[in-house]
Write a protein that holds these residues in place. Structure first.
Motif, PDB file in Angstrom:
ATOM      1  N   LEU A  38       0.748  -1.376   0.067  1.00  0.00           N
ATOM      2  CA  LEU A  38       0.148   0.103   0.035  1.00  0.00           C
ATOM      3  C   LEU A  38       1.036   1.193   0.032  1.00  0.00           C
ATOM      4  O   LEU A  38       0.255   2.301  -0.307  1.00  0.00           O
ATOM      5  CB  LEU A  38      -0.885   0.023   1.219  1.00  0.00           C
ATOM      6  CG  LEU A  38      -1.999  -0.918   1.179  1.00  0.00           C
ATOM      7  CD1 LEU A  38      -2.988  -1.053   2.476  1.00  0.00           C
ATOM      8  CD2 LEU A  38      -2.984  -0.859  -0.137  1.00  0.00           C
ATOM      9  N   TYR A  42       0.296   5.107  -1.401  1.00  0.00           N
ATOM     10  CA  TYR A  42       0.185   6.420  -0.874  1.00  0.00           C
ATOM     11  C   TYR A  42       1.184   7.356  -1.548  1.00  0.00           C
ATOM     12  O   TYR A  42       0.957   8.711  -1.623  1.00  0.00           O
ATOM     13  CB  TYR A  42       0.813   6.116   0.539  1.00  0.00           C
ATOM     14  CG  TYR A  42       0.105   5.217   1.426  1.00  0.00           C
ATOM     15  CD1 TYR A  42      -1.307   5.157   1.213  1.00  0.00           C
ATOM     16  CD2 TYR A  42       0.542   4.505   2.415  1.00  0.00           C
ATOM     17  CE1 TYR A  42      -1.945   4.371   2.277  1.00  0.00           C
ATOM     18  CE2 TYR A  42      -0.152   3.916   3.648  1.00  0.00           C
ATOM     19  CZ  TYR A  42      -1.531   3.716   3.206  1.00  0.00           C
ATOM     20  OH  TYR A  42      -2.113   2.911   4.184  1.00  0.00           O
ATOM     21  N   SER A  45      -0.728   8.301  -5.235  1.00  0.00           N
ATOM     22  CA  SER A  45      -2.350   9.003  -5.131  1.00  0.00           C
ATOM     23  C   SER A  45      -2.170  10.409  -5.264  1.00  0.00           C
ATOM     24  O   SER A  45      -2.946  11.114  -6.064  1.00  0.00           O
ATOM     25  CB  SER A  45      -2.919   8.795  -3.769  1.00  0.00           C
ATOM     26  OG  SER A  45      -2.414   9.290  -2.696  1.00  0.00           O
ATOM     27  N   VAL A  78      -7.014   5.582  -4.794  1.00  0.00           N
ATOM     28  CA  VAL A  78      -7.640   5.443  -3.611  1.00  0.00           C
ATOM     29  C   VAL A  78      -8.467   4.380  -3.143  1.00  0.00           C
ATOM     30  O   VAL A  78      -8.143   3.425  -2.321  1.00  0.00           O
ATOM     31  CB  VAL A  78      -8.375   6.935  -2.937  1.00  0.00           C
ATOM     32  CG1 VAL A  78      -8.847   6.641  -1.762  1.00  0.00           C
ATOM     33  CG2 VAL A  78      -7.203   7.945  -3.194  1.00  0.00           C
ATOM     34  N   ILE A  79      -9.255   3.981  -4.140  1.00  0.00           N
ATOM     35  CA  ILE A  79     -10.312   2.794  -4.015  1.00  0.00           C
ATOM     36  C   ILE A  79      -9.484   1.552  -4.107  1.00  0.00           C
ATOM     37  O   ILE A  79      -9.702   0.728  -3.457  1.00  0.00           O
ATOM     38  CB  ILE A  79     -11.298   3.099  -5.218  1.00  0.00           C
ATOM     39  CG1 ILE A  79     -12.341   3.983  -4.645  1.00  0.00           C
ATOM     40  CG2 ILE A  79     -12.159   1.618  -5.329  1.00  0.00           C
ATOM     41  CD1 ILE A  79     -13.351   4.227  -5.915  1.00  0.00           C
ATOM     42  N   PHE A  82      -7.916   0.951  -0.810  1.00  0.00           N
ATOM     43  CA  PHE A  82      -8.946   0.412   0.206  1.00  0.00           C
ATOM     44  C   PHE A  82      -9.070  -1.185  -0.316  1.00  0.00           C
ATOM     45  O   PHE A  82      -9.661  -1.810   0.482  1.00  0.00           O
ATOM     46  CB  PHE A  82     -10.077   1.150   0.265  1.00  0.00           C
ATOM     47  CG  PHE A  82      -9.751   2.369   1.242  1.00  0.00           C
ATOM     48  CD1 PHE A  82     -10.231   2.284   2.492  1.00  0.00           C
ATOM     49  CD2 PHE A  82      -9.804   3.725   0.618  1.00  0.00           C
ATOM     50  CE1 PHE A  82      -9.871   3.133   3.305  1.00  0.00           C
ATOM     51  CE2 PHE A  82      -9.681   4.547   1.607  1.00  0.00           C
ATOM     52  CZ  PHE A  82      -9.642   4.624   2.749  1.00  0.00           C
ATOM     53  N   GLY A  83      -9.273  -1.521  -1.514  1.00  0.00           N
ATOM     54  CA  GLY A  83      -9.867  -2.795  -1.961  1.00  0.00           C
ATOM     55  C   GLY A  83      -8.789  -3.919  -1.733  1.00  0.00           C
ATOM     56  O   GLY A  83      -8.999  -4.910  -1.687  1.00  0.00           O
ATOM     57  N   CYS A  99      -6.328  -6.606   8.305  1.00  0.00           N
ATOM     58  CA  CYS A  99      -7.022  -5.872   7.494  1.00  0.00           C
ATOM     59  C   CYS A  99      -7.937  -4.696   7.833  1.00  0.00           C
ATOM     60  O   CYS A  99      -7.495  -3.421   7.536  1.00  0.00           O
ATOM     61  CB  CYS A  99      -8.024  -6.830   6.597  1.00  0.00           C
ATOM     62  SG  CYS A  99      -9.254  -5.940   5.803  1.00  0.00           S
ATOM     63  N   LEU A 103      -6.823  -0.876   7.125  1.00  0.00           N
ATOM     64  CA  LEU A 103      -8.029   0.152   6.763  1.00  0.00           C
ATOM     65  C   LEU A 103      -7.873   1.404   7.412  1.00  0.00           C
ATOM     66  O   LEU A 103      -8.360   2.404   7.153  1.00  0.00           O
ATOM     67  CB  LEU A 103      -9.353  -0.810   6.477  1.00  0.00           C
ATOM     68  CG  LEU A 103      -9.346  -1.748   5.359  1.00  0.00           C
ATOM     69  CD1 LEU A 103     -10.827  -2.498   5.481  1.00  0.00           C
ATOM     70  CD2 LEU A 103      -9.392  -0.976   4.113  1.00  0.00           C
ATOM     71  N   THR A 104      -7.828   1.136   8.541  1.00  0.00           N
ATOM     72  CA  THR A 104      -7.761   2.413   9.386  1.00  0.00           C
ATOM     73  C   THR A 104      -6.540   3.286   9.200  1.00  0.00           C
ATOM     74  O   THR A 104      -6.551   4.330   9.149  1.00  0.00           O
ATOM     75  CB  THR A 104      -7.643   1.874  11.148  1.00  0.00           C
ATOM     76  OG1 THR A 104      -8.703   0.944  11.448  1.00  0.00           O
ATOM     77  CG2 THR A 104      -7.616   3.058  11.978  1.00  0.00           C
ATOM     78  N   ASN A 106      -5.273   3.454   6.382  1.00  0.00           N
ATOM     79  CA  ASN A 106      -5.770   3.946   4.903  1.00  0.00           C
ATOM     80  C   ASN A 106      -6.456   5.366   5.278  1.00  0.00           C
ATOM     81  O   ASN A 106      -6.106   6.377   4.494  1.00  0.00           O
ATOM     82  CB  ASN A 106      -6.314   2.966   4.055  1.00  0.00           C
ATOM     83  CG  ASN A 106      -5.809   2.131   3.277  1.00  0.00           C
ATOM     84  OD1 ASN A 106      -4.307   2.420   3.389  1.00  0.00           O
ATOM     85  ND2 ASN A 106      -6.058   1.345   2.685  1.00  0.00           N
ATOM     86  N   VAL A 107      -7.424   5.168   6.210  1.00  0.00           N
ATOM     87  CA  VAL A 107      -8.320   6.183   6.484  1.00  0.00           C
ATOM     88  C   VAL A 107      -7.534   7.569   7.003  1.00  0.00           C
ATOM     89  O   VAL A 107      -7.426   8.829   6.391  1.00  0.00           O
ATOM     90  CB  VAL A 107      -9.435   6.022   7.442  1.00  0.00           C
ATOM     91  CG1 VAL A 107     -10.242   7.590   7.998  1.00  0.00           C
ATOM     92  CG2 VAL A 107     -10.331   5.001   6.493  1.00  0.00           C
TER      93      VAL A 107
END
Length: 131
Positions: A38, A42, A45, A78-79, A82-83, A99, A103-104, A106-107
């Motif tokens: 990921l 970052y 993006s 960005v999607i 998250f995916g 996961c 995801l946290t 990522n937010v």
């Protein structure tokens, strides 16, 4: 001085987001480092939006195709960020707890990137374009 406070708070947000990403990878319960891919998302993006800001003339009030394409590409990146952890968890490459931590992260990190462009995106004396 408000710019320095914003920069410090944004760097704190980035550190917290990376901490969640590292916790999702390095905790002994999870012990898988696949979510570190990921980091590419970052880095990638903000690139389309930065390129379109350099190319596009903002004097026109109408919509611009270059800016729309940059927003579309950024949304896709960005999607995908998250995916990817969800796909990893569904394929049982990583645990669901990892996961959730990723995801946290990522937010928090994408919120930090958005905050950077909101704070430093205007064309004033303290703009990111001067860097």
């Amino acid at each position: 001085m408000a710019g320095i406070k914003a920069l410090i708070s944004l760097s704190f947000g980035g550190a917290i987001g990376l901490m969640f990403l590292m916790l999702g990878c390095a905790l002994p319960v999870y012990d898988r480092y696949w979510p570190l891919f990921l980091l590419f998302f970052y880095i990638l993006s903000p690139i389309p939006y930065c390129i379109s800001r350099r190319v596009v003339d903002d004097t026109d009030s109408a919509s611009n195709a270059c800016k729309e394409l940059a927003i579309f590409l950024t949304t896709g990146i960005v999607i995908s960020a998250f995916g990817l952890p969800i796909v990893f968890a569904r394929a049982e490459v990583i645990a669901w707890g990892a996961c959730a931590l990723v995801l946290t992260g990522n937010v928090v990190i994408f919120g930090t990137i958005l905050g950077f462009f909101l704070v430093f995106g205007s064309n004033d004396d303290f703009s990111w374009q001067q860097w």
